[in-house]
Design an enzyme around this catalytic site. Structure first.
Site, PDB file in Angstrom:
ATOM      1  N   ASP A  34       0.822  -1.075  -0.231  1.00 33.58           N
ATOM      2  CA  ASP A  34       0.065   0.097  -0.063  1.00 33.58           C
ATOM      3  C   ASP A  34       0.944   1.354  -0.024  1.00 33.58           C
ATOM      4  O   ASP A  34       1.503   1.684   1.118  1.00 33.58           O
ATOM      5  CB  ASP A  34      -0.747  -0.139   1.286  1.00 33.58           C
ATOM      6  CG  ASP A  34      -1.697   1.305   1.592  1.00 33.58           C
ATOM      7  OD1 ASP A  34      -1.840   2.098   0.908  1.00 33.58           O
ATOM      8  OD2 ASP A  34      -2.062   1.500   2.814  1.00 33.58           O
ATOM      9  N   LYS A  95       3.154  11.354  -3.771  1.00 31.51           N
ATOM     10  CA  LYS A  95       1.842  10.902  -4.272  1.00 31.51           C
ATOM     11  C   LYS A  95       0.899  11.967  -5.163  1.00 31.51           C
ATOM     12  O   LYS A  95       0.076  11.619  -5.909  1.00 31.51           O
ATOM     13  CB  LYS A  95       1.191   9.748  -3.401  1.00 31.51           C
ATOM     14  CG  LYS A  95       0.161   8.855  -4.009  1.00 31.51           C
ATOM     15  CD  LYS A  95      -0.097   7.765  -3.048  1.00 31.51           C
ATOM     16  CE  LYS A  95      -1.423   7.092  -3.417  1.00 31.51           C
ATOM     17  NZ  LYS A  95      -1.697   6.221  -2.391  1.00 31.51           N
ATOM     18  N   GLU A 205      -7.051   0.888  -4.304  1.00 33.03           N
ATOM     19  CA  GLU A 205      -6.971   0.599  -2.790  1.00 33.03           C
ATOM     20  C   GLU A 205      -8.223   0.136  -2.164  1.00 33.03           C
ATOM     21  O   GLU A 205      -8.304  -0.737  -1.190  1.00 33.03           O
ATOM     22  CB  GLU A 205      -6.622   1.941  -2.128  1.00 33.03           C
ATOM     23  CG  GLU A 205      -5.114   2.286  -2.377  1.00 33.03           C
ATOM     24  CD  GLU A 205      -4.681   3.709  -2.233  1.00 33.03           C
ATOM     25  OE1 GLU A 205      -5.507   4.579  -1.696  1.00 33.03           O
ATOM     26  OE2 GLU A 205      -3.595   4.127  -2.666  1.00 33.03           O
ATOM     27  N   ASP A 235     -12.512   5.450   2.268  1.00 33.63           N
ATOM     28  CA  ASP A 235     -10.964   5.601   2.623  1.00 33.63           C
ATOM     29  C   ASP A 235     -10.651   6.938   2.720  1.00 33.63           C
ATOM     30  O   ASP A 235     -10.356   7.665   1.703  1.00 33.63           O
ATOM     31  CB  ASP A 235     -10.196   4.782   1.446  1.00 33.63           C
ATOM     32  CG  ASP A 235      -8.684   4.696   1.586  1.00 33.63           C
ATOM     33  OD1 ASP A 235      -8.198   5.419   2.556  1.00 33.63           O
ATOM     34  OD2 ASP A 235      -8.137   3.931   0.911  1.00 33.63           O
TER      35      ASP A 235
HETATM   36  P1  ADP Z   1      -2.341   7.622   3.113  1.00 31.48           P
HETATM   37  O1  ADP Z   1      -2.870   6.261   2.737  1.00 31.48           O
HETATM   38  O2  ADP Z   1      -2.994   8.575   2.329  1.00 31.48           O
HETATM   39  O3  ADP Z   1      -0.790   7.621   3.338  1.00 31.48           O
HETATM   40  P2  ADP Z   1      -3.193   6.700   5.889  1.00 31.48           P
HETATM   41  O4  ADP Z   1      -4.404   5.962   5.545  1.00 31.48           O
HETATM   42  O5  ADP Z   1      -2.194   6.251   6.257  1.00 31.48           O
HETATM   43  O6  ADP Z   1      -2.901   7.743   4.715  1.00 31.48           O
HETATM   44  O7  ADP Z   1      -3.574   7.789   6.947  1.00 31.48           O
HETATM   45  C1  ADP Z   1      -2.641   9.078   7.333  1.00 31.48           C
HETATM   46  C2  ADP Z   1      -3.449  10.032   7.703  1.00 31.48           C
HETATM   47  O8  ADP Z   1      -4.047   9.686   8.744  1.00 31.48           O
HETATM   48  C3  ADP Z   1      -2.665  10.999   8.227  1.00 31.48           C
HETATM   49  O9  ADP Z   1      -2.845  12.217   7.806  1.00 31.48           O
HETATM   50  C4  ADP Z   1      -2.431  10.902   9.792  1.00 31.48           C
HETATM   51  O10 ADP Z   1      -2.342  12.077  10.252  1.00 31.48           O
HETATM   52  C5  ADP Z   1      -3.863  10.692   9.812  1.00 31.48           C
HETATM   53  N1  ADP Z   1      -4.426   9.889  11.108  1.00 31.48           N
HETATM   54  C6  ADP Z   1      -3.750   8.468  11.549  1.00 31.48           C
HETATM   55  N2  ADP Z   1      -4.315   8.594  12.629  1.00 31.48           N
HETATM   56  C7  ADP Z   1      -5.191   9.347  13.185  1.00 31.48           C
HETATM   57  C8  ADP Z   1      -5.911   9.671  14.183  1.00 31.48           C
HETATM   58  N3  ADP Z   1      -5.851   8.538  15.373  1.00 31.48           N
HETATM   59  N4  ADP Z   1      -6.772  10.605  14.180  1.00 31.48           N
HETATM   60  C9  ADP Z   1      -6.787  11.644  13.164  1.00 31.48           C
HETATM   61  N5  ADP Z   1      -5.853  11.293  12.103  1.00 31.48           N
HETATM   62  C10 ADP Z   1      -5.211  10.275  12.259  1.00 31.48           C
HETATM   63 MG    MG Z   2      -4.262   4.917   1.915  1.00 31.30          MG
END
Ligand code: ADP
Ligand code: MG
Length: 657
Positions: A34, A95, A205, A235
């Site tokens: 991912d 990205k 995804e 998502d």
């Molecule tokens: P991506 O797939 O776009 O990389 P993710 O699914 O890994 O993203 O999510 C990352 C985002 O989720 C980041 O902006 C992070 O700050 C936010 N995030 C992670 N945990 C929390 C939480 N507990 N509360 C709010 N936002 C969160």
């Molecule tokens: Mg993601």
């Protein structure tokens, strides 16, 4: 048996062929990656189940960050942790750039918030206008394409998997947002090639998340009959937002519709909070913070932490020492404030949900489960709005929102390798945008493949010349939903020429749009009705990396990797030398009373000299130099404290002096 195999058998003998067959049977499934905007995750199918692989720090997700310093390149946590000291050379959000043009409105908008520099490739041909990331690495200015930076993250994920599995990994299923267009998918695939991966499949995804859901849910009734469920995958990650309606049955995942926003996620919520606090600081201190990238980087990191806290508490504080001009910063943020700052963005998340339901011709009540994916779905207000939209329906939070996508990707990699319990699973994806043609600049978009068509797909149409004795037809390919072709996203164009002289409308040609299982488009045109058949295929966009460029980047990637390893070894050699200095110092201290003044001075001077050398050369990155310095110090110590008797040594020392 076909003739080529029997020829090979004759040449090499049948035992060779049996070995080949046996090795094919034992095929290790590829990994699932991912590749997130903010965090990436890697998983593998092993021992009959999916395992999420932890990185060297024991974390199950790795920041999609790459940093360059005077001496080294960092990827993941190491890059993120040094960001505030080196913000202009620390790259994140790549990205958001991949497969886009420099002039793209979202790129221009994003650039305003990035501390690193992005330029338009000065060597590009007119149409390409590709972005390049500018960094200073080892005191030299370097330009990297978004594909190269993404490849570094993919290579890191590959390395994490290889360390865990103890062997080389080649095959991978890589995921992309459902809304990614053709150029973005191709660029992601190219990044995989540069990273030394064989990207066996690109999947969406949300589809991957649906697979994870399917593995975790009973999809048969009490009589072992298959039950179909419509699930809505919501998502919301760091930079992108995807909504998909997936019809899930045992061994069948059919994406009915996708929608989303390529520019909505946790990063935007952080930006709102940063903006709010910058205004507060500037008001209080009458000082401009906007042109201080270091302070902004530190503030952003603190805001992300605060945001995460606010998902589980109603109030949190932000404290940063020496944020600017020696001023400390301290503030309290409530969940209510955070929600107020972002409410319009949270509400914006419901529009794609609405559109997705309409496209799939479903009512809210037709949705059996709402699956939350992506870190930002942990935000209580987002959950509340979504639950209200679905009239109070319970949201499914059973699967881990950070890992579901990699989980599904690894499971799909196993399916493609013919391994695991679900090898008969069929994945049905759809095109995220309509694809069409503008013929001879007639302005109108002639749609070949409407959006949400199941892929792979192949659609042909016949066209006619519009002028008498027309010699050539220009075919321009676009994707998007606008009526006027030029308002859509231009993918590429080609000419069908050498047409025979005929009155208008009499010269016919077939145009075929073909989308493969990765969602990648090939358009071909074929002259018919004459002996003179012609066929042109476009798979490359203007702006896509050429094979030569990819080959060059693969080589560069290997060089950077070797340099990283050399630097790592040099740091280990430096630590070994420092430990040795400490040991010798302790030993001298212990044996002080047994040594003459000359002996002590000899060793202490050698230690001082070595430490002085380290001070000046600690970043030299050369293993052999650290080893040489250790050998020099050791020879002095052996000389004084060696195995010879003290008497001999002192005599020898006196002789030397
Ligand atoms: P991506 O797939 O776009 O990389 P993710 O699914 O890994 O993203 O999510 C990352 C985002 O989720 C980041 O902006 C992070 O700050 C936010 N995030 C992670 N945990 C929390 C939480 N507990 N509360 C709010 N936002 C969160
Ligand atoms: Mg993601």
């Amino acid at each position: 048996m076909n003739s080529s195999i029997s020829t090979l058998m004759k040449k090499k003998g049948s035992s060779w062929w049996k070995t080949v067959l046996a090795s094919r049977k034992q095929k290790q499934p590829g990994i699932g990656i991912d590749l997130g905007t903010t965090y990436s995750c890697v998983a593998v199918w092993q021992h009959g189940r999916v395992e999420i692989i932890t990185n060297n720090l024991g974390n199950r997700t790795t920041p999609s960050w790459v940093a360059f310093t005077q001496t080294n390149r960092f990827i993941g946590e190491a890059a993120k942790n040094q960001a505030s000291m080196n913000s202009t050379n620390t790259i994140f959000d790549v990205k958001r750039l991949i497969g886009r043009k420099f002039s793209d409105e979202t790129v221009q908008d994003d650039m305003k918030h990035w501390p690193f520099k992005v330029i338009a490739d000065p060597n590009d041909i007119i149409d390409a206008n590709n972005p390049l990331i500018v960094v200073t690495y080892k005191d030299e200015e370097k330009l990297f394409t978004p594909e190269q930076i993404s490849s570094m993250i993919l290579a890191k994920m590959k390395e994490i998997a290889e360390t865990y599995l103890g062997k080389e990994v080649k095959d991978a299923v890589v995921t992309v947002p459902a809304y990614f267009n053709d150029a973005q998918r191709l660029a992601t695939k190219d990044a995989g090639v540069i990273a030394g991966l064989n990207v066996v499949r690109i999947i969406n995804e949300p589809t991957a998340a649906a697979i994870a859901y399917g593995l975790d849910n009973e999809l048969t009734d009490g009589y072992n009959n298959k039950v179909a469920k419509n699930i809505l995958v919501f998502d919301l990650g760091g930079g992108t937002f995807d909504v998909s309606l997936v019809a899930v049955q045992k061994d069948l995942f059919e994406v009915k519709a996708v929608n989303g926003d390529t520019h909505l996620g946790g990063g935007d919520f952080d930006t709102r909070l940063v903006g709010y606090l910058v205004a507060e600081i500037e008001r209080k201190h009458k000082k401009k913070l906007g042109d201080n990238p270091r302070a902004l980087g530190r503030l952003r990191a603190a805001c992300e932490r605060a945001k995460r806290n606010l998902s589980s508490t109603t109030e949190t504080s932000i404290e940063i020492d020496c944020l600017f001009d020696g001023n400390d910063f301290c503030s309290t943020i409530t969940r209510a404030r955070f929600e107020k700052l972002n409410l319009d963005l949270f509400e914006k998340c419901l529009e794609p949900v609405d559109k997705c339901l309409k496209d799939a011709q479903m009512r809210k009540a037709d949705v059996h489960d709402i699956v939350l994916v992506g870190g930002s779905t942990r935000i209580p207000k987002v959950q509340e709005l979504l639950q209200n939209y679905f009239e109070g329906k319970e949201l499914c939070t059973r699967i881990n929102p950070d890992e579901a996508v990699a989980y599904g990707a690894a499971s799909h990699a196993a399916i493609l390798a013919g391994v695991g319990d679900h090898k008969d699973t069929v994945l049905v994806d759809v095109t995220p945008l309509s694809l069409g043609l503008e013929v001879n600049e007639d302005a109108v978009m002639n749609i070949f493949i409407p959006r949400n068509t199941t892929i792979p797909t192949k659609i042909s149409k016949t066209g006619y010349t519009s002028k008498d004795n027309q010699e050539a037809v220009q075919l321009s390919v676009y994707e998007g939903e606008r009526l006027i072709a030029k308002d859509n996203n231009f993918l590429g164009k080609f000419l069908l020429y050498n047409l025979p002289p005929r009155p208008k409308g009499e010269c016919k040609f077939d145009v075929c749009f073909n989308i493969d299982a990765d969602g990648i488009l090939t358009v071909s045109a074929n002259l018919i009705g004459t002996n003179n058949k012609d066929e042109i295929t476009i798979t490359d966009h203007c702006g896509r990396l050429t094979k030569d460029e990819i080959d060059r980047m693969v080589k560069e990637g290997e060089i950077y990797k070797a340099q990283d390893e050399e630097f790592k070894r040099a740091i280990e050699a430096k630590t070994t030398l420092e430990n040795y200095i400490e040991d010798v110092t302790m030993m001298v201290r212990r044996r002080r009373h047994m040594m003459s003044e000359d002996e002590k001075r000899l060793i202490e001077d050698a230690i001082k000299r070595t430490m002085g050398w380290i001070d000046w050369n600690y970043l030299c990155g050369d293993v052999s130099l650290f080893e040489l310095k250790k050998a020099e110090l050791r020879s002095v110590c052996d000389y004084v404290l060696g195995k010879k008797s003290r008497k001999t040594k002192v005599t020898e020392l006196n002789n030397v002096d």
